[in-house]
Scaffold this motif. Structure first.
Motif, PDB file in Angstrom:
ATOM      1  N   GLN A 143      19.917  32.067 109.650  1.00 14.59           N
ATOM      2  CA  GLN A 143      19.204  31.895 108.040  1.00 14.59           C
ATOM      3  C   GLN A 143      18.396  30.622 108.447  1.00 14.59           C
ATOM      4  O   GLN A 143      18.785  29.529 108.815  1.00 14.59           O
ATOM      5  CB  GLN A 143      20.184  31.765 106.988  1.00 14.59           C
ATOM      6  N   LEU A 144      17.161  30.535 107.889  1.00 19.53           N
ATOM      7  CA  LEU A 144      16.188  29.306 107.715  1.00 19.53           C
ATOM      8  C   LEU A 144      16.752  28.446 106.705  1.00 19.53           C
ATOM      9  O   LEU A 144      17.340  28.960 105.643  1.00 19.53           O
ATOM     10  CB  LEU A 144      14.658  29.818 107.453  1.00 19.53           C
ATOM     11  N   GLN A 145      17.038  27.117 106.974  1.00 20.05           N
ATOM     12  CA  GLN A 145      17.312  26.308 105.890  1.00 20.05           C
ATOM     13  C   GLN A 145      16.451  24.875 106.422  1.00 20.05           C
ATOM     14  O   GLN A 145      15.853  24.592 107.177  1.00 20.05           O
ATOM     15  CB  GLN A 145      18.612  25.985 106.132  1.00 20.05           C
ATOM     16  N   ILE A 146      16.695  23.872 105.030  1.00 16.79           N
ATOM     17  CA  ILE A 146      16.309  22.612 105.266  1.00 16.79           C
ATOM     18  C   ILE A 146      17.361  21.776 104.833  1.00 16.79           C
ATOM     19  O   ILE A 146      17.972  22.066 103.669  1.00 16.79           O
ATOM     20  CB  ILE A 146      15.107  22.321 104.078  1.00 16.79           C
ATOM     21  N   LEU A 147      17.676  20.937 105.432  1.00 20.85           N
ATOM     22  CA  LEU A 147      18.862  19.933 105.135  1.00 20.85           C
ATOM     23  C   LEU A 147      18.113  18.435 104.342  1.00 20.85           C
ATOM     24  O   LEU A 147      17.258  18.110 104.799  1.00 20.85           O
ATOM     25  CB  LEU A 147      19.559  19.220 106.187  1.00 20.85           C
ATOM     26  N   ASN A 148      18.741  18.211 103.390  1.00 17.48           N
ATOM     27  CA  ASN A 148      18.398  17.056 102.355  1.00 17.48           C
ATOM     28  C   ASN A 148      16.861  17.090 102.356  1.00 17.48           C
ATOM     29  O   ASN A 148      16.159  15.914 102.383  1.00 17.48           O
ATOM     30  CB  ASN A 148      18.819  15.787 103.213  1.00 17.48           C
ATOM     31  N   PRO A 149      16.458  18.076 101.577  1.00 15.25           N
ATOM     32  CA  PRO A 149      14.724  18.026 101.409  1.00 15.25           C
ATOM     33  C   PRO A 149      14.570  17.339 100.024  1.00 15.25           C
ATOM     34  O   PRO A 149      15.482  17.009  99.247  1.00 15.25           O
ATOM     35  CB  PRO A 149      14.644  19.497 101.041  1.00 15.25           C
ATOM     36  N   GLU A 150      13.286  16.871 100.153  1.00 16.76           N
ATOM     37  CA  GLU A 150      12.640  16.251  98.767  1.00 16.76           C
ATOM     38  C   GLU A 150      12.354  17.141  97.887  1.00 16.76           C
ATOM     39  O   GLU A 150      11.934  18.277  98.366  1.00 16.76           O
ATOM     40  CB  GLU A 150      11.609  15.123  99.149  1.00 16.76           C
ATOM     41  N   PHE A 151      12.459  17.275  96.625  1.00  9.39           N
ATOM     42  CA  PHE A 151      12.183  18.370  95.783  1.00  9.39           C
ATOM     43  C   PHE A 151      11.868  17.838  94.409  1.00  9.39           C
ATOM     44  O   PHE A 151      11.847  16.552  93.968  1.00  9.39           O
ATOM     45  CB  PHE A 151      13.444  19.153  95.576  1.00  9.39           C
ATOM     46  N   GLN A 152      11.237  18.546  93.692  1.00  8.00           N
ATOM     47  CA  GLN A 152      10.816  18.255  92.263  1.00  8.00           C
ATOM     48  C   GLN A 152      10.585  19.728  91.373  1.00  8.00           C
ATOM     49  O   GLN A 152      10.597  20.492  92.246  1.00  8.00           O
ATOM     50  CB  GLN A 152       9.667  17.509  92.050  1.00  8.00           C
ATOM     51  N   GLU A 153      10.540  19.701  90.374  1.00  4.88           N
ATOM     52  CA  GLU A 153      10.333  20.886  89.553  1.00  4.88           C
ATOM     53  C   GLU A 153       9.108  21.255  89.535  1.00  4.88           C
ATOM     54  O   GLU A 153       8.082  20.428  89.654  1.00  4.88           O
ATOM     55  CB  GLU A 153      10.808  20.567  87.977  1.00  4.88           C
ATOM     56  N   TYR A 154       8.711  22.717  89.879  1.00  2.00           N
ATOM     57  CA  TYR A 154       7.371  23.292  89.880  1.00  2.00           C
ATOM     58  C   TYR A 154       6.874  23.850  88.785  1.00  2.00           C
ATOM     59  O   TYR A 154       7.588  24.733  88.056  1.00  2.00           O
ATOM     60  CB  TYR A 154       7.496  24.385  91.064  1.00  2.00           C
ATOM     61  N   GLN A 155       5.861  23.317  88.390  1.00  2.00           N
ATOM     62  CA  GLN A 155       5.169  23.924  87.152  1.00  2.00           C
ATOM     63  C   GLN A 155       3.602  24.307  87.540  1.00  2.00           C
ATOM     64  O   GLN A 155       2.692  23.599  88.173  1.00  2.00           O
ATOM     65  CB  GLN A 155       4.871  22.911  85.907  1.00  2.00           C
TER      66      GLN A 155
END
Length: 708
Positions: A143-155
Motif C-alpha cells: 500500500q502506498l503511504q506518506i509518513l507525517n505529511p504536510e496538509f491543509q483543507e482543499y477547496q
C-alpha cells in the motif's frame, strides 16, 4: 537590542543581522550571532542540505516511491490510537494517526500516517472533508503511504493557489532548527536578492561559463520559479560557489605572499668555494633532490625577501642534511642559525649529528631543551647574545623572550605541523628580515600546498639515499597473530631490534584499546629471554634520554612505546615496527611510524596489528598503508578522511574546516582554475568594484597575515 526594521528599504547585505528581527531578544538571533553570523550577507552561505521539487497536485496513479508527491482526496476514514510509551510537552498524550484518502479523480486510495502527534492534529483532520497533502511516497505491505505529511483543507475555489513549489531543507545552526533558519532567510527582502554584487568580471564569467553569483545564490535558496528549477541548475550553482570559495581564499593567499615579498631580507651571499665545501661535508653523496633544494636555499638567502621555504619529503629522504648545510652556509657569512624541534629526542638527535659534521668545521653548537639546567641555560643565552654560538638546537625553550641572538640569519622549523602558527613566528621574528626554512616529513598533497602553504616556496625531496632497503607493510588479524609473533622471534634471533607502538599510556574507562603497561606485560610473556622496556611522554627527560640511548646501543631488544617515537629516532638495526590498534592513528602518522625501520642496509617490516575484528571502514584505511609506500598518495587519502583545517586562523588540527561546499580533494580542478585566475586578475588589476572593496577589507584583517 534595538530593532532597525522600521525602514526596510535601507537594508543592505552588509546590514547587521538584527536588522531582520522585530524583537531584539530573539533566541534565533542570539544563536546565529554566536555562530559568527553577524551580517545579512552571512545568511547567503547557510546553504541548504537538500532542495526538493514538489510538483502540482496529480492523480494518485502518478505517485512514485521515494519521490515527493502532492495529492488531493476525500478522507475515507480516520483512526487515532494513543501512544502510551511517549508523552509530549506537559506530559500531553500523543497519538498515532492513520488516514485513508481516496483520489478525487479515481477510486485509488492512499494512506497518510502521523506518529507521536498532538491531539490538535487529530482535531484538525476531523474537521476536513477534502484534503490536500504533500510528502514522500513510501510503500508498506503493498500500500502506498506518506509518513507525517504536510496538509491543509482543499477547496476547489482555491485550486489556482497550488502549483509547483520548492522545499528547502536547511542545516541546524547552533541549535537553530531548519524551520527557524528558513524563516530567518525568508525575512530577506526581494530587492536584496535582486542586488547581489558580483566578484568576477563579466569576461571571466563568460570565459569560465559560470552562472552569476546572484543567480547561484537564488537557485541554492529556492528564490526562483519552481517551473524553471532543475537538478542540473543546482549543480551549476554549486560549481560557481565552490569556485567562489577557492577564488576568495586564493586572493588572501596572494595578498599574504605579496606582503611577505615586500619585506627586505638579510643578504647572505655565499661564494662558490664555500658552497662547494658545504656540499661535501657528509661521507655520502647527496641525492639529486637534495642538491636542487640546497641550490634553491642558496638563492633565497641572497636576501631579496626573507626566505619562506617549505621542504617536504618522506621519512629518511635527507631533510636534516639540507638543514645542516643551510646552517653552515649562514655560518660562512657570520650569521647564526636556530633549529627548532617538537621533541627533546629529535633535538638531541639533531644535536649529535650537527656535532659530528659541523663542529670539526669550526661551528659552535649548543642544545637548549627543557631538561637543560638553569646554569647551562644562562650560559647558552649569554653566548647566543654575544654571537659565540653559531647554531642553537632546541625545543619550545627557544621561544622564550630571554633567548636573544646577536645575528640570527636562519630559523629552521622541523616537523612544522607540531607547532602552532604563533610559536613559529616567535622564533622567526627574533631578527627582522631573517630567513625561515620549514621541514616536514608529512608529504603534502598538491591541493593542500596550494591552500594552507600557498604563500610558501616549496621544495620536494622524493629521491631517497642509495642503499636504503625500504619497508614492507602487512595487516595482522587475530587469525595471523601467531605468525606475526613467530616472525618477530626470527628477527630477534638475527640480533635485530623491534618497536612496538601503542595508542595510549594508561587504560581508559570509556574506550577499549591496548595500553602500554598491558602490552609490555604481554610481550614480556611472549619473549621472556629478551630485554624489553617501555617508553612514553610522561617519563622524565633523563629517563627518556636513557631509553633512547639504551635502544640505540642495543641494550634493549624490544621498545614498547607510544607515538613519542614518531619522529626523531634513527636506529638502523631496528627492522620491525608493530603498531597496536592502528585504527586509532591517522594515515600520515602510520606512515611516519613505519619510516623508523628500513633506514639502513637491512629491510624493514611494519605490522598493523589488530587484536580484534575491525570495521570494514577501518580495514579499508589500513589497506591504504599496506598498499602504498608513496607518502603523497597516503597524505591525499588522509586528507579526504580528516579534512584540511582552518587556513587563515590558528587551528591546524584539520577538524574544523571553514569551507561550505569546496573540498580541496574533490574539487582540485576548481582550485587550480581559481589560482590561475587570481594571478592573472591581480597582475593585470582587472577587478570588479566588489572585489576591490573585499581586497581592502582583507588587507585590514590581521588573521590573514598572521602566518607571515
Amino acid at each position: 537590542m534595538r530593532s532597525t526594521v522600521s525602514n526596510t528599504n535601507k537594508l543592505l547585505w552588509s546590514s547587521p543581522l538584527e536588522s531582520l528581527f522585530t524583537r531584539g531578544g530573539s533566541k534565533t538571533l542570539t544563536s546565529l550571532q554566536q555562530a559568527n553570523i553577524d551580517k545579512i550577507e552571512d545568511l547567503l552561505w547557510i546553504l541548504p542540505l537538500k532542495i526538493h521539487f514538489i510538483p502540482d497536485a496529480h492523480s494518485f496513479n502518478k505517485a512514485s516511491i521515494d519521490q515527493y508527491f502532492r495529492g488531493r482526496g476525500k478522507i475515507v476514514s480516520i483512526q487515532s490510537r494513543p501512544n502510551f510509551k511517549a508523552r509530549g510537552k506537559g506530559r500531553a498524550m500523543l497519538l498515532n494517526i492513520t488516514v485513508i484518502v481516496q483520489d478525487l479523480n479515481s477510486t485509488q486510495t492512499l494512506t497518510l500516517k502521523w506518529f507521536n502527534s498532538y491531539g490538535s492534529v487529530n482535531d484538525k483532520l476531523k474537521k476536513i472533508d477534502t484534503i490536500e497533502f504533500v510528502g514522500v511516497i513510501t510503500e508498506y505491505m503493498g500500500q502506498l503511504q506518506i509518513l507525517n505529511p504536510e496538509f491543509q483543507e482543499y477547496q476547489e475555489s482555491l485550486e489556482s493557489t497550488s502549483s509547483n513549489t520548492l522545499k528547502i531543507q536547511y542545516p541546524t545552526i547552533n541549535g537553530v532548527n531548519t524551520t527557524n533558519v528558513k524563516r530567518t532567510i525568508d525575512k530577506i527582502p526581494k530587492y536584496l536578492w535582486d542586488s547581489i554584487d558580483e566578484t568576477l568580471t563579466p569576461e571571466l564569467i563568460t570565459q569560465r561559463s559560470f552562472l552569476t553569483l546572484e543567480d547561484s545564490f537564488k537557485i541554492m535558496h529556492g528564490k526562483i520559479s519552481a517551473d524553471s528549477w532543475s537538478n542540473e541548475l543546482v549543480d551549476r550553482a554549486k560549481e560557481r560557489l565552490i569556485y567562489e570559495e577557492f577564488f576568495l581564499e586564493q586572493i588572501k593567499i596572494k595578498l599574504r605572499k605579496d606582503k611577505n615579498a615586500l619585506l627586505p631580507g638579510i643578504e647572505i651571499k655565499v661564494n662558490d668555494e664555500n658552497f662547494n665545501k658545504a656540499l661535501n661535508i657528509f661521507p655520502y653523496q647527496l641525492t639529486e633532490d637534495q642538491n636542487k633544494t640546497i641550490n634553491e636555499v642558496r638563492h633565497d638567502l641572497l636576501g631579496e625577501k626573507p626566505m619562506m621555504r617549505l621542504v617536504q619529503g618522506d621519512v629518511g629522504c635527507g631533510k636534516t642534511s639540507v638543514a645542516l648545510i643551510s646552517a653552515l652556509l649562514c655560518h660562512y657569512e657570520n650569521y647564526q642559525s636556530a633549529l627548532m624541534c617538537p621533541t627533546e629526542s629529535l633535538a638531541l638527535q639533531h644535536y649529535q649529528e650537527a656535532q659530528e659534521f659541523l663542529s670539526p668545521l669550526g661551528m659552535k653548537i649548543a642544545l637548549l631543551i627543557g631538561s637543560t639546567t638553569e646554569k647551562e641555560k644562562k650560559n647558552i643565552k649569554e653566548c647566543l647574545l654575544s654571537g659565540e654560538i653559531d647554531l642553537i638546537i632546541g625545543t619550545h625553550a627557544l621561544f622564550q623572550d630571554s633567548v636573544q641572538f646577536k645575528n640570527l640569519g636562519l630559523s629552521i622549523i622541523d616537523e612544522q605541523h607540531k607547532f602552532g602558527v604563533e610559536q613559529r613566528l616567535k622564533l622567526a621574528n627574533k631578527q627582522k628580515g631573517s630567513h625561515c626554512l620549514i621541514m616536514t616529513a608529512t608529504p603534502i598533497p598538491r591541493s593542500l600546498s596550494l591552500t594552507q602553504y600557498g604563500d610558501l616556496d616549496i621544495s620536494i625531496i622524493k629521491t631517497m639515499p642509495s642503499g636504503r632497503k625500504g619497508c614492507k607493510t602487512r595487516v595482522v588479524t587475530p587469525g595471523t597473530f601467531e605468525k606475526f609473533l613467530s616472525f618477530i622471534n626470527t628477527r630477534l634471533q638475527m640480533s635485530e631490534q623491534v618497536y612496538i607502538v601503542v595508542p595510549a599510556i594508561n587504560e581508559s574507562e570509556t574506550q577499549e584499546f591496548l595500553y602500554l603497561e598491558q602490552v609490555l606485560k604481554r610481550f614480556e610473556n611472549f619473549f621472556p629471554n629478551y630485554r624489553i622496556k617501555g617508553l612514553h611522554g610522561q617519563l622524565s627527560p633523563d629517563e627518556k634520554s636513557e631509553a633512547f640511548k639504551d635502544f640505540k646501543t642495543h641494550k634493549i631488544d624490544i621498545l614498547i612505546a607510544t607515538s613519542v617515537i614518531e619522529v626523531g629516532i634513527n636506529v638502523t638495526n631496528a627492522t620491525v615496527m608493530a603498531i597496536m590498534n592502528p585504527e586509532r592513528f591517522g594515515l600520515s602518522s602510520l606512515h611516519q611510524l613505519r619510516g623508523r625501520v628500513g633506514r639502513g642496509d637491512k629491510p624493514g617490516f611494519c605490522f598493523l596489528v589488530n587484536d580484534r575484528q575491525v570495521s570494514p571502514e577501518s580495514l579499508q584505511r589500513l589497506q591504504v598503508i599496506e598498499k602504498y609506500t608513496d607518502g603523497f598518495k597516503i597524505a591525499e587519502e588522509d586528507l579526504k578522511i580528516r579534512g584540511s583545517g582552518d587556513l587563515f586562523g590558528t587551528n591546524q588540527s584539520g577538524i574544523q574546516s571553514t569551507k561550505r561546499l569546496a573540498d580541496i580533494v574533490l574539487h582540485q580542478n576548481h582550485l587550480l582554475q581559481a589560482r590561475e585566475d587570481v594571478d592573472e586578475i591581480l597582475d593585470k588589476n582587472n577587478i570588479s568594484e566588489k572585489l576591490s572593496k573585499l581586497i581592502e577589507s582583507f588587507k585590514n584583517d590581521e588573521r590573514i597575515f598572521s602566518t607571515i
